[in-house]
Scaffold this active site. Structure first.
Site, short mmCIF file in Angstrom:
data_model
loop_
_atom_site.label_atom_id
_atom_site.label_comp_id
_atom_site.label_asym_id
_atom_site.label_seq_id
_atom_site.Cartn_x
_atom_site.Cartn_y
_atom_site.Cartn_z
N HIS A 194 52.95 41.29 30.17
CA HIS A 194 54.52 41.13 30.21
C HIS A 194 55.27 41.36 31.15
CE1 HIS A 194 53.71 40.22 25.95
NE2 HIS A 194 53.25 41.22 25.39
N ASP B 16 55.25 32.07 26.84
CA ASP B 16 54.13 32.33 26.14
C ASP B 16 52.75 32.48 27.21
OD1 ASP B 16 52.48 33.09 24.19
OD2 ASP B 16 52.07 31.07 23.64
N ARG C 16 57.36 24.93 26.87
CA ARG C 16 56.75 26.23 26.17
C ARG C 16 55.46 26.28 27.18
NH1 ARG C 16 55.38 28.30 20.45
NH2 ARG C 16 53.87 29.95 21.14
N TRP D 202 58.17 41.89 15.72
CA TRP D 202 57.93 43.33 15.33
C TRP D 202 56.57 43.50 14.80
CZ3 TRP D 202 61.82 46.39 16.81
CH2 TRP D 202 62.87 45.91 17.23
N GLU E 164 64.38 17.44 24.92
CA GLU E 164 62.99 17.02 25.52
C GLU E 164 62.12 18.33 25.43
OE1 GLU E 164 62.30 13.73 26.07
OE2 GLU E 164 64.62 13.30 25.61
N TRP F 175 46.84 36.30 29.84
CA TRP F 175 47.06 36.42 31.18
C TRP F 175 46.30 37.72 31.71
CZ3 TRP F 175 48.67 39.72 35.01
CH2 TRP F 175 48.65 39.13 36.13
N GLY G 5 49.95 37.88 27.30
CA GLY G 5 48.78 38.52 26.70
C GLY G 5 47.54 38.19 27.15
N ARG H 5 47.57 44.06 27.84
CA ARG H 5 48.40 43.21 27.61
C ARG H 5 49.93 43.31 28.27
NH1 ARG H 5 47.98 39.77 23.43
NH2 ARG H 5 50.16 39.69 23.00
N THR I 94 62.16 37.58 16.21
CA THR I 94 62.44 38.36 14.90
C THR I 94 60.99 38.67 14.27
OG1 THR I 94 62.91 36.29 13.84
CG2 THR I 94 64.62 37.86 14.17
N GLU I 95 59.90 37.64 14.60
CA GLU I 95 58.57 38.11 14.26
C GLU I 95 57.97 38.84 15.21
OE1 GLU I 95 59.92 34.89 14.33
OE2 GLU I 95 60.67 34.96 12.29
N LEU J 138 75.08 30.85 37.07
CA LEU J 138 73.89 30.41 36.06
C LEU J 138 74.14 31.48 34.86
CD1 LEU J 138 71.19 29.32 35.48
CD2 LEU J 138 70.14 31.15 36.68
C1 FPP Z 1 54.68 35.96 24.55
O1 FPP Z 1 53.28 36.06 25.18
C2 FPP Z 1 55.48 36.63 25.12
C3 FPP Z 1 56.34 37.56 24.74
C4 FPP Z 1 56.26 37.81 23.24
C5 FPP Z 1 57.26 38.47 25.26
C6 FPP Z 1 57.90 37.76 26.41
C7 FPP Z 1 58.39 38.97 27.23
C8 FPP Z 1 58.27 38.79 28.54
C9 FPP Z 1 58.25 37.48 29.43
C10 FPP Z 1 58.68 40.13 29.41
C11 FPP Z 1 59.77 41.10 28.83
C12 FPP Z 1 61.14 40.31 28.97
C13 FPP Z 1 61.83 40.94 29.55
C14 FPP Z 1 63.27 40.05 29.73
C15 FPP Z 1 61.93 42.22 30.13
P1 FPP Z 1 51.99 36.60 24.25
O2 FPP Z 1 52.15 38.01 24.21
O3 FPP Z 1 52.01 36.17 22.85
O4 FPP Z 1 50.95 36.05 25.07
P2 FPP Z 1 49.56 35.51 24.28
O5 FPP Z 1 49.70 34.42 23.40
O6 FPP Z 1 48.67 35.21 25.51
O7 FPP Z 1 48.97 36.73 23.45
#
Ligand code: FPP
Length: 228
Positions: free
Chosen positions: A19, A2, A167, A51, A186, A7, A5, A15, A48-49, A113
């Site tokens: 990613h 998480d 997280r 989308w 944990e 960052w 966005g 955004r 799933t959310e 792994l």
């Molecule tokens: C949550 O951050 C992150 C996601 C919903 C997507 C995670 C995806 C990646 C790390 C890259 C794609 C993955 C692969 C395997 C290519 P957020 O968008 O909710 O961030 P925010 O809370 O700062 O808005």
């Protein structure tokens, strides 16, 4: 993973750039996982959310996934990493689905792994789906549904339960992630945004994990000894 966005926003970037950096960060952490002989890592890439996000972001995420699989599959081969996916793949764009199936097939014999990517994953759906499948198979023997049998119907069949859940990004919630598998995990929450989560941060989480006493509902050895 998480915080992608935020960052990007903090840097005046789109955004999707966050990613992209987030996806790059996965490879950066591999050596630490190897060094500590961690056998399985699950990465929450798309829920799933998710989308519900703007179509442009969803589309961008799947393009990134395609790019990631194309670019990193040689790395998976080189480092003997098995790629697994937990989630409902039928709803994915055909190109992503095919790329995932190819990567799973090509890496299935690797044991160094297991990288379990959770894509179009939601624990509620996973558990409901497993219940339907288990009931179908074990319908005449309902009393035989025990955790060790039920677990075979989860996406994560054959993988161990989660020991440590990390997280990033400052939120303290589980967001429908591996709810069955984290029964005794944990939990570790950090404010660090995922693209900034470095090998050093991962080590900090592992040090913290090693300080925890895990009892799995029982007693620690000393307490058990003194009471018996
Ligand atoms: C949550 O951050 C992150 C996601 C919903 C997507 C995670 C995806 C990646 C790390 C890259 C794609 C993955 C692969 C395997 C290519 P957020 O968008 O909710 O961030 P925010 O809370 O700062 O808005």
């Amino acid at each position: 993973m998480d915080g992608n966005g935020r960052w990007a926003t903090q840097r005046g970037l789109a955004r999707l750039e966050g990613h992209r950096q987030g996806a790059e960060n996965i490879e950066r952490l591999l050596d630490t996982l190897f060094f500590y002989k961690i056998p399985v890592v699950s990465l929450y890439a798309f829920s799933t959310e998710n989308w519900r996000r703007p179509q442009s972001e969803v589309k961008g995420l799947f393009s990134l996934l395609n790019e990631f699989l194309e670019k990193k599959l040689p790395v998976f081969h080189e480092k003997k990493i098995q790629l697994r996916v937990s989630g409902e793949l039928t709803r994915l764009p055909a190109r992503s689905r095919k790329a995932i199936e190819k990567a799973i097939e090509e890496t299935k014999s690797y044991r160094r792994l297991v990288a379990n990517f959770c894509i179009n994953y939601g624990a509620h759906y996973e558990i409901c789906r497993a219940a339907v499948l288990a009931c179908r198979d074990l319908l005449c023997e309902k009393d035989k549904i025990r955790p060790n049998l039920f677990e075979r119907y989860l996406y994560t069949a054959g993988l161990p339960p989660v020991d440590l859940l990390i997280r990033t990004g400052g939120q303290k919630r589980l967001s429908n992630f591996l709810l069955y598998q984290i029964a005794y995990a944990e939990l570790y929450f950090t404010d660090v945004l995922w693209p900034d989560f470095s090998p050093g941060h991962l080590e900090e989480a592992l040090v913290e994990y090693n300080k925890r006493t895990r009892k799995f509902g029982g007693l620690v050895t000393e307490e058990r000894d003194s009471s018996s």
